[in-house]
Design a protein around this motif. Structure first.
Motif, PDB file in Angstrom:
ATOM      1  N   LYS A 188       8.605  -6.688   9.368  1.00  0.00           N
ATOM      2  CA  LYS A 188       8.500  -7.020   7.951  1.00  0.00           C
ATOM      3  C   LYS A 188       8.533  -5.749   7.122  1.00  0.00           C
ATOM      4  O   LYS A 188       7.879  -4.759   7.461  1.00  0.00           O
ATOM      5  CB  LYS A 188       7.221  -7.815   7.673  1.00  0.00           C
ATOM      6  N   PHE A 189       9.278  -5.804   6.024  1.00  0.00           N
ATOM      7  CA  PHE A 189       9.455  -4.642   5.163  1.00  0.00           C
ATOM      8  C   PHE A 189       9.290  -5.056   3.702  1.00  0.00           C
ATOM      9  O   PHE A 189       9.571  -6.193   3.329  1.00  0.00           O
ATOM     10  CB  PHE A 189      10.850  -4.033   5.338  1.00  0.00           C
ATOM     11  N   THR A 190       8.846  -4.097   2.899  1.00  0.00           N
ATOM     12  CA  THR A 190       8.755  -4.291   1.456  1.00  0.00           C
ATOM     13  C   THR A 190       9.450  -3.126   0.761  1.00  0.00           C
ATOM     14  O   THR A 190       9.203  -1.964   1.107  1.00  0.00           O
ATOM     15  CB  THR A 190       7.290  -4.379   0.985  1.00  0.00           C
ATOM     16  N   ILE A 191      10.306  -3.456  -0.198  1.00  0.00           N
ATOM     17  CA  ILE A 191      10.980  -2.436  -0.995  1.00  0.00           C
ATOM     18  C   ILE A 191      10.192  -2.250  -2.280  1.00  0.00           C
ATOM     19  O   ILE A 191       9.945  -3.211  -3.015  1.00  0.00           O
ATOM     20  CB  ILE A 191      12.431  -2.836  -1.322  1.00  0.00           C
ATOM     21  N   VAL A 228      10.095  -5.147  -5.162  1.00  0.00           N
ATOM     22  CA  VAL A 228      11.314  -5.787  -5.651  1.00  0.00           C
ATOM     23  C   VAL A 228      11.977  -6.641  -4.588  1.00  0.00           C
ATOM     24  O   VAL A 228      12.860  -7.444  -4.916  1.00  0.00           O
ATOM     25  CB  VAL A 228      12.324  -4.729  -6.174  1.00  0.00           C
ATOM     26  N   ALA A 229      11.590  -6.485  -3.323  1.00  0.00           N
ATOM     27  CA  ALA A 229      12.180  -7.304  -2.263  1.00  0.00           C
ATOM     28  C   ALA A 229      11.317  -7.261  -1.023  1.00  0.00           C
ATOM     29  O   ALA A 229      10.600  -6.278  -0.772  1.00  0.00           O
ATOM     30  CB  ALA A 229      13.593  -6.813  -1.928  1.00  0.00           C
ATOM     31  N   HIS A 230      11.392  -8.345  -0.245  1.00  0.00           N
ATOM     32  CA  HIS A 230      10.697  -8.431   1.041  1.00  0.00           C
ATOM     33  C   HIS A 230      11.717  -8.803   2.113  1.00  0.00           C
ATOM     34  O   HIS A 230      12.488  -9.753   1.943  1.00  0.00           O
ATOM     35  CB  HIS A 230       9.577  -9.478   0.991  1.00  0.00           C
ATOM     36  N   ILE A 231      11.691  -8.069   3.205  1.00  0.00           N
ATOM     37  CA  ILE A 231      12.643  -8.270   4.302  1.00  0.00           C
ATOM     38  C   ILE A 231      11.860  -8.660   5.546  1.00  0.00           C
ATOM     39  O   ILE A 231      10.846  -8.033   5.871  1.00  0.00           O
ATOM     40  CB  ILE A 231      13.451  -6.985   4.579  1.00  0.00           C
ATOM     41  N   ASP A 251      12.510 -10.295  -4.955  1.00  0.00           N
ATOM     42  CA  ASP A 251      11.486 -10.657  -5.935  1.00  0.00           C
ATOM     43  C   ASP A 251      11.945 -10.457  -7.374  1.00  0.00           C
ATOM     44  O   ASP A 251      11.498 -11.175  -8.274  1.00  0.00           O
ATOM     45  CB  ASP A 251      10.220  -9.818  -5.705  1.00  0.00           C
ATOM     46  N   ALA A 252      12.802  -9.476  -7.613  1.00  0.00           N
ATOM     47  CA  ALA A 252      13.192  -9.126  -8.975  1.00  0.00           C
ATOM     48  C   ALA A 252      14.481  -9.801  -9.420  1.00  0.00           C
ATOM     49  O   ALA A 252      14.942  -9.561 -10.543  1.00  0.00           O
ATOM     50  CB  ALA A 252      13.342  -7.599  -9.095  1.00  0.00           C
ATOM     51  N   ILE A 253      15.103 -10.611  -8.556  1.00  0.00           N
ATOM     52  CA  ILE A 253      16.376 -11.251  -8.897  1.00  0.00           C
ATOM     53  C   ILE A 253      16.199 -12.768  -8.829  1.00  0.00           C
ATOM     54  O   ILE A 253      15.823 -13.293  -7.784  1.00  0.00           O
ATOM     55  CB  ILE A 253      17.507 -10.810  -7.955  1.00  0.00           C
ATOM     56  N   PRO A 254      16.482 -13.493  -9.902  1.00  0.00           N
ATOM     57  CA  PRO A 254      16.359 -14.955  -9.859  1.00  0.00           C
ATOM     58  C   PRO A 254      17.500 -15.581  -9.070  1.00  0.00           C
ATOM     59  O   PRO A 254      18.599 -15.027  -8.991  1.00  0.00           O
ATOM     60  CB  PRO A 254      16.428 -15.353 -11.339  1.00  0.00           C
TER      61      PRO A 254
END
Length: 397
Positions: A188-191, A228-231, A251-254
């Protein structure tokens, strides 16, 4: 442009300018030797009609479509305030122009229906990864440098620090723009973005959060952790060999961004505390044809579902006895790291997987990998997603 003086010649006109700075003592000595001709030239240049200057800069911007010639556009924006203001109006966002120009372009969504071709070079000796624009395998030139990341291994997690400066990869640098953090298993990663991607972005506290110092972008803007994103990579509980399965929640893109007429958040400038105190930074901005690139407030499931990307399912080739994907010649070496991301079924209209590839990453050499991306993700987000593929994943394969 060379040395203290340079010239730009385009389509029958030539403009010459000087931009060198002299010390105070040197200027005092030279004051008495300034000729009337030099003073006249400076006066004429300062009073150049804005219409003529705009026409010159428009022709330069249109004629320089790719790097390295496009560096002339950046050079023009750094000459003086009037040049910079006009260039900010001429140069459009990456989504509109399909041209990477200023550093802020790396935080903007890529062009629609066109993949920007980049490549990543891995340096095993110091655990760094450098992103370049384009890849010409017949040339030894590295191409246009874009971003660099350095791997920092911790006892319980791994950080990939991402910077605009290849010589200074640290969170204390003014060129630090974000990071990628993994869990202990590397599944699991978080940007994290160093600056808020939209007006409603939530700041996440962490042990590594630091305030930007005086040498950095702004003494009042924290080098924050804005997710901004979770992988996530699917665990291989059965232990069978096969391709990795990954999912990216942006997370930041609808989710509506990929629909016809959809809009993705677009940053138009790096935040600064006082623009007048940092004259070399405002020209990083570029304007868009849109007046409101993203609504205020953060994304929430109630208001707008987040965009979800998943890796495209490969097919099994009986003759080759391997899993295959069509990379259109951009990948030449088989690797478990290779992947293509498409919009997930949960975001796709009609409940069918879309074939349009948002991001593809693959191996072409021992330490060389291609990275092609397009709207609605940015080069920064695409680079961070690809970095997650480098991390060891014992539980996934």
């Amino acid at each position: 442009m060379k040395g203290e003086f340079g010239s730009i010649s385009r389509k029958g006109f030539e403009v010459k300018f000087g931009y060198g700075l002299r010390s105070r003592s040197h200027r005092v000595v030279q004051d008495s030797s300034v000729t009337s001709t030099d003073a006249l030239k400076q006066s004429c240049w300062a009073n150049m009609p804005p219409e003529l200057l705009r026409d010159v800069l428009v022709r330069i911007e249109k004629s320089e479509c790719t790097w390295p010639p496009r560096k002339n556009v950046v050079a023009c924006a750094g000459v003086c305030r009037s040049w910079r203001e006009i260039m900010k109006e001429i140069v459009r966002t990456l989504e509109v122009s399909s041209k990477l120009t200023f550093p802020i372009s790396l935080k903007q969504p890529g062009p629609r229906n066109t993949l920007i071709q980049c490549f990543i070079k891995r340096d095993r000796s110091n655990q760094t990864y450098r992103l370049y624009l384009n890849l010409n395998q017949a040339s030894n030139d590295d191409g246009k440098f874009l971003l660099v990341a350095r791997r920092c291994r911790r006892p319980t997690y791994t950080d990939y620090i991402i910077s605009l400066n290849s010589d200074n990869v640290s969170k204390g640098s003014s060129t630090y723009i974000g990071k990628l953090r993994s869990n202990f298993l590397g599944t699991k990663f978080t940007i994290y973005d160093a600056q808020p991607p939209n007006s409603g972005a939530k700041f996440t506290k962490s042990r590594s959060t630091r305030l930007i110092g005086m040498r950095q972008v702004s003494p009042r803007v924290p080098a924050g952790n804005y997710p901004v994103a979770h992988i996530s990579y699917e665990l291989n509980v059965l232990g069978s060999r096969g391709p990795r399965r990954m999912q990216c929640i942006m997370d930041a893109i609808p989710a509506s961004a990929v629909e016809p007429g959809g809009v993705a958040p677009t940053q138009t400038e790096f935040l600064t505390g006082n623009l007048d105190s940092f004259p070399s930074l405002p020209f990083f901005r570029s304007k868009s044809t849109r007046t409101n690139s993203f609504p205020s407030g953060s994304l929430s499931p109630e208001r707008d579902e987040r965009l979800v990307l998943k890796n495209k399912t490969p097919r099994w080739h009986e003759q080759l006895q391997c899993w295959c994907l069509n990379f259109n010649g951009r990948v030449t070496v088989a690797s478990v790291k290779n992947f293509q991301l498409v919009v997930s079924i949960r975001n796709a209209s009609g409940g069918q997987e879309l074939e349009n590839v948002i991001l593809q990453f693959g191996k072409v050499g021992k330490d060389v990998f291609t990275m092609d991306y397009q709207y609605p993700i940015s080069a920064f987000q695409a680079f961070a997603i690809c970095l997650s593929s480098f991390d060891t994943k014992i539980a996934c394969e």
